[in-house]
Design a protein around this motif. Structure first.
Motif, PDB file in Angstrom:
ATOM      1  N   LEU A 123       0.873  -1.166   0.112  1.00 58.32           N
ATOM      2  CA  LEU A 123      -0.082   0.017  -0.050  1.00 58.32           C
ATOM      3  C   LEU A 123       0.846   1.317  -0.039  1.00 58.32           C
ATOM      4  CD1 LEU A 123      -2.672  -0.927   2.623  1.00 58.32           C
ATOM      5  CD2 LEU A 123      -2.827  -1.399   0.253  1.00 58.32           C
ATOM      6  N   SER A 124       0.876   2.127  -1.132  1.00 53.61           N
ATOM      7  CA  SER A 124       1.819   3.160  -1.310  1.00 53.61           C
ATOM      8  C   SER A 124       1.028   4.540  -1.585  1.00 53.61           C
ATOM      9  CB  SER A 124       2.640   2.869  -2.200  1.00 53.61           C
ATOM     10  OG  SER A 124       3.634   3.735  -2.435  1.00 53.61           O
ATOM     11  N   ASN A 125       1.680   5.645  -0.925  1.00 55.17           N
ATOM     12  CA  ASN A 125       0.891   6.706  -1.520  1.00 55.17           C
ATOM     13  C   ASN A 125       2.189   7.404  -2.511  1.00 55.17           C
ATOM     14  OD1 ASN A 125      -0.047   9.444  -1.661  1.00 55.17           O
ATOM     15  ND2 ASN A 125       0.958  10.255   0.373  1.00 55.17           N
ATOM     16  N   THR A 126       1.911   7.413  -3.646  1.00 59.13           N
ATOM     17  CA  THR A 126       3.025   7.619  -4.671  1.00 59.13           C
ATOM     18  C   THR A 126       2.973   9.281  -5.121  1.00 59.13           C
ATOM     19  OG1 THR A 126       1.339   6.990  -6.482  1.00 59.13           O
ATOM     20  CG2 THR A 126       2.847   5.389  -5.847  1.00 59.13           C
ATOM     21  N   PRO A 127       4.004   9.730  -5.370  1.00 59.34           N
ATOM     22  CA  PRO A 127       5.217   9.397  -5.195  1.00 59.34           C
ATOM     23  C   PRO A 127       6.249   9.652  -4.193  1.00 59.34           C
ATOM     24  CG  PRO A 127       5.366  11.467  -6.596  1.00 59.34           C
ATOM     25  CD  PRO A 127       4.038  11.088  -6.176  1.00 59.34           C
ATOM     26  N   GLN A 128       5.623  10.311  -3.119  1.00 56.90           N
ATOM     27  CA  GLN A 128       6.252  10.777  -2.003  1.00 56.90           C
ATOM     28  C   GLN A 128       6.586   9.705  -0.974  1.00 56.90           C
ATOM     29  OE1 GLN A 128       3.658  12.540  -3.149  1.00 56.90           O
ATOM     30  NE2 GLN A 128       4.856  14.539  -4.045  1.00 56.90           N
ATOM     31  N   GLY A 129       5.272   9.056  -0.932  1.00 55.65           N
ATOM     32  CA  GLY A 129       5.393   7.881   0.108  1.00 55.65           C
ATOM     33  C   GLY A 129       4.370   8.565   1.321  1.00 55.65           C
ATOM     34  N   PRO A 130       4.301   7.708   2.583  1.00 60.97           N
ATOM     35  CA  PRO A 130       4.986   6.485   2.905  1.00 60.97           C
ATOM     36  C   PRO A 130       4.214   5.274   2.082  1.00 60.97           C
ATOM     37  CG  PRO A 130       3.428   7.203   4.564  1.00 60.97           C
ATOM     38  CD  PRO A 130       3.441   8.229   3.709  1.00 60.97           C
ATOM     39  N   SER A 131       4.743   3.941   2.549  1.00 61.74           N
ATOM     40  CA  SER A 131       4.394   2.815   1.776  1.00 61.74           C
ATOM     41  C   SER A 131       4.402   1.694   2.858  1.00 61.74           C
ATOM     42  CB  SER A 131       4.997   2.310   0.635  1.00 61.74           C
ATOM     43  OG  SER A 131       6.738   2.181   0.838  1.00 61.74           O
ATOM     44  N   ALA A 132       3.849   0.532   2.947  1.00 63.57           N
ATOM     45  CA  ALA A 132       3.707  -0.226   3.770  1.00 63.57           C
ATOM     46  C   ALA A 132       3.668  -1.759   3.154  1.00 63.57           C
ATOM     47  CB  ALA A 132       2.524  -0.213   4.718  1.00 63.57           C
ATOM     48  N   LYS A 133       4.501  -2.583   3.744  1.00 61.93           N
ATOM     49  CA  LYS A 133       4.411  -4.149   2.984  1.00 61.93           C
ATOM     50  C   LYS A 133       3.680  -5.094   4.066  1.00 61.93           C
ATOM     51  CE  LYS A 133       7.511  -7.379   0.864  1.00 61.93           C
ATOM     52  NZ  LYS A 133       8.885  -7.846   0.558  1.00 61.93           N
ATOM     53  N   PHE A 134       2.544  -5.814   3.353  1.00 67.21           N
ATOM     54  CA  PHE A 134       2.188  -6.928   4.273  1.00 67.21           C
ATOM     55  C   PHE A 134       2.425  -8.271   3.635  1.00 67.21           C
ATOM     56  CE2 PHE A 134      -0.108  -2.796   4.536  1.00 67.21           C
ATOM     57  CZ  PHE A 134      -0.346  -2.707   5.890  1.00 67.21           C
ATOM     58  N   LEU A 135       2.080  -9.211   4.502  1.00 61.99           N
ATOM     59  CA  LEU A 135       1.579 -10.589   4.178  1.00 61.99           C
ATOM     60  C   LEU A 135       0.598 -10.859   4.156  1.00 61.99           C
ATOM     61  CD1 LEU A 135       3.056 -13.323   3.368  1.00 61.99           C
ATOM     62  CD2 LEU A 135       3.143 -14.070   5.546  1.00 61.99           C
ATOM     63  N   VAL A 136      -0.263 -11.314   2.988  1.00 65.53           N
ATOM     64  CA  VAL A 136      -1.596 -11.570   2.775  1.00 65.53           C
ATOM     65  C   VAL A 136      -2.115 -12.920   3.214  1.00 65.53           C
ATOM     66  CG1 VAL A 136      -3.643 -11.453   1.607  1.00 65.53           C
ATOM     67  CG2 VAL A 136      -1.781  -9.854   1.154  1.00 65.53           C
ATOM     68  N   GLN A 137      -2.806 -13.340   4.210  1.00 67.98           N
ATOM     69  CA  GLN A 137      -3.162 -14.783   4.506  1.00 67.98           C
ATOM     70  C   GLN A 137      -4.838 -15.049   4.357  1.00 67.98           C
ATOM     71  OE1 GLN A 137      -1.269 -14.506   8.484  1.00 67.98           O
ATOM     72  NE2 GLN A 137       0.621 -15.367   7.417  1.00 67.98           N
ATOM     73  N   ASN A 138      -5.109 -16.196   4.637  1.00 70.95           N
ATOM     74  CA  ASN A 138      -6.300 -16.487   4.773  1.00 70.95           C
ATOM     75  C   ASN A 138      -7.274 -15.512   3.799  1.00 70.95           C
ATOM     76  OD1 ASN A 138      -5.434 -18.070   6.709  1.00 70.95           O
ATOM     77  ND2 ASN A 138      -6.016 -16.633   8.282  1.00 70.95           N
ATOM     78  N   VAL A 139      -7.073 -15.858   2.585  1.00 68.98           N
ATOM     79  CA  VAL A 139      -8.060 -15.003   1.556  1.00 68.98           C
ATOM     80  C   VAL A 139      -9.149 -15.650   1.201  1.00 68.98           C
ATOM     81  CG1 VAL A 139      -7.879 -14.040  -0.952  1.00 68.98           C
ATOM     82  CG2 VAL A 139      -5.801 -14.182   0.667  1.00 68.98           C
ATOM     83  N   HIS A 140     -10.467 -15.104   1.279  1.00 67.62           N
ATOM     84  CA  HIS A 140     -11.658 -15.575   0.693  1.00 67.62           C
ATOM     85  C   HIS A 140     -12.204 -14.458  -0.085  1.00 67.62           C
ATOM     86  CE1 HIS A 140     -11.609 -19.060   3.655  1.00 67.62           C
ATOM     87  NE2 HIS A 140     -11.112 -18.143   4.433  1.00 67.62           N
ATOM     88  N   THR A 141     -12.976 -15.051  -1.276  1.00 65.83           N
ATOM     89  CA  THR A 141     -13.208 -13.912  -2.285  1.00 65.83           C
ATOM     90  C   THR A 141     -14.679 -13.838  -2.221  1.00 65.83           C
ATOM     91  OG1 THR A 141     -13.371 -15.785  -4.132  1.00 65.83           O
ATOM     92  CG2 THR A 141     -11.379 -14.359  -3.742  1.00 65.83           C
TER      93      THR A 141
END
Length: 343
Positions: A123-141
């Motif tokens: 998830l990022s706010n381009t182009p200045q930032g900030p950005s966050a990185k996540f590991l996605v688990q238990n996905v249901h659509t």
């Protein structure tokens, strides 16, 4: 109607249809104080679209079908989102800033797949930032049958956050990032002026749980729509897709480490079974321990009668041999049969 001929005069052509007279005033129109007529405005006022937030949602190559459906569900729920083609894995992540600039987007949701089994979300706010990185688990659509709710396509959602988001600074930063990305701008051309579903962000077990509920009654009774997934925070960066690290999750465990611990636990159980078998073999081969006799074992045994031992000093007499009386008769019968056959 006659066909138009070449060289025909303008007078022979059919004349245009006369313009209609101005229509009568609508029944809702009312005369004003100056005699001018005005109409009642529609129930929803058409305001001006001021918040120009646009979110680019796309992924890298190598994602599976579940990730593709999740990405399509987010595009459906967020009318202010845009799509793009999959990015090559060899490209660097800072190239996404240029893609967002080309697509005229100032926010980005990027799904990164690794080893065809691990899914990461940026998830990022381009182009200045900030950005966050996540590991996605238990996905249901949305396509799963356990989700029974439904909502209007393009309606604006309510955002509900856990109280923990206001207690710690890194959660407060993530809350502002979620608000700017997932909230549909007011008066967006593709949005509907209704509020009939809720996005909830709950913190449990050091993870962020995302749920989407439909508001079915005025007393705020909810039914889950989907999709649902769990975000395990890894890092928060100052820039967009990189830069100095603002926060690193100490409770995060990589999927590779998790799979390695599982393999080690299985191997430890196997080694333990082998050791038990070896100990049993050693016990069988070892010398047997003699147990002292128990005097109570012979309580119910009755002694047998002792017979006198007789010793024969004289050789026993041999029995007379009895000849078979029927044998000579059998021989005679065989001889008679041979004679009868020769004759």
């Amino acid at each position: 109607a006659a066909k138009r001929k070449r060289g025909a005069s303008a007078a022979a052509r059919p004349t245009k249809r006369a313009q209609r007279a101005p229509s009568a005033p609508e029944p809702d129109a009312k005369p004003g104080p100056d005699g001018a007529e005005y109409s009642i405005p529609p129930p929803v006022s058409q305001g001006k679209w001021k918040n120009k937030e646009r979110v680019l949602i796309f992924s890298s190559r190598g994602i599976n079908f579940r990730t593709r459906h999740l990405m399509q569900d987010l595009r459906t729920l967020m009318p202010h989102s845009k799509a793009d083609t999959k990015m090559d894995r060899k490209d660097q992540l800072f190239v996404i800033n240029e893609v967002c600039e080309i697509k005229n987007c100032n926010k980005c949701i990027f799904f990164e797949a690794k080893k065809k089994q691990d899914l990461y979300m940026w998830l990022s706010n381009t182009p200045q930032g900030p950005s966050a990185k996540f590991l996605v688990q238990n996905v249901h659509t949305l396509a799963e049958l356990k989700m029974t709710g439904n909502c209007l396509r393009g309606s604006r959602p309510l955002l509900s956050f856990d109280p923990t988001f206001d207690k710690e600074p890194h959660y407060a930063l993530l809350k502002e990032l979620f608000i700017q990305i997932f909230s549909t701008p007011q008066y967006h051309p593709k949005s509907q002026p209704f509020v009939d579903h809720v996005f909830t962000f709950t913190i449990t077990d050091e993870r962020i749980w995302f749920r989407n509920y439909q508001i079915i009654e005025e007393d705020a009774s909810l039914v889950e729509i989907g999709p649902r997934f769990v975000l395990n925070l890894i890092k928060i960066f100052q820039g967009s897709f990189g830069g100095p690290t603002l926060y690193e999750n100490p409770h995060y465990q990589s999927p590779n480490m998790h799979r390695r611990l599982i393999r080690l636990s299985v191997a430890a159980k196997f080694r333990e079974k082998q050791q038990v078998k070896e100990v049993q073999k050693i016990k069988k081969k070892g010398s047997k321990v003699l147990i002292e006799e128990d005097p109570t074992e012979v309580v119910f045994e009755t002694p047998a009668e002792e017979k006198p031992v007789e010793i024969q000093l004289v050789k026993p007499e041999s029995k007379p041999i009895v000849k078979d009386k029927k044998k000579p008769r059998k021989i005679q019968r065989k001889k008679q049969k041979k004679l009868f056959r020769t004759e």
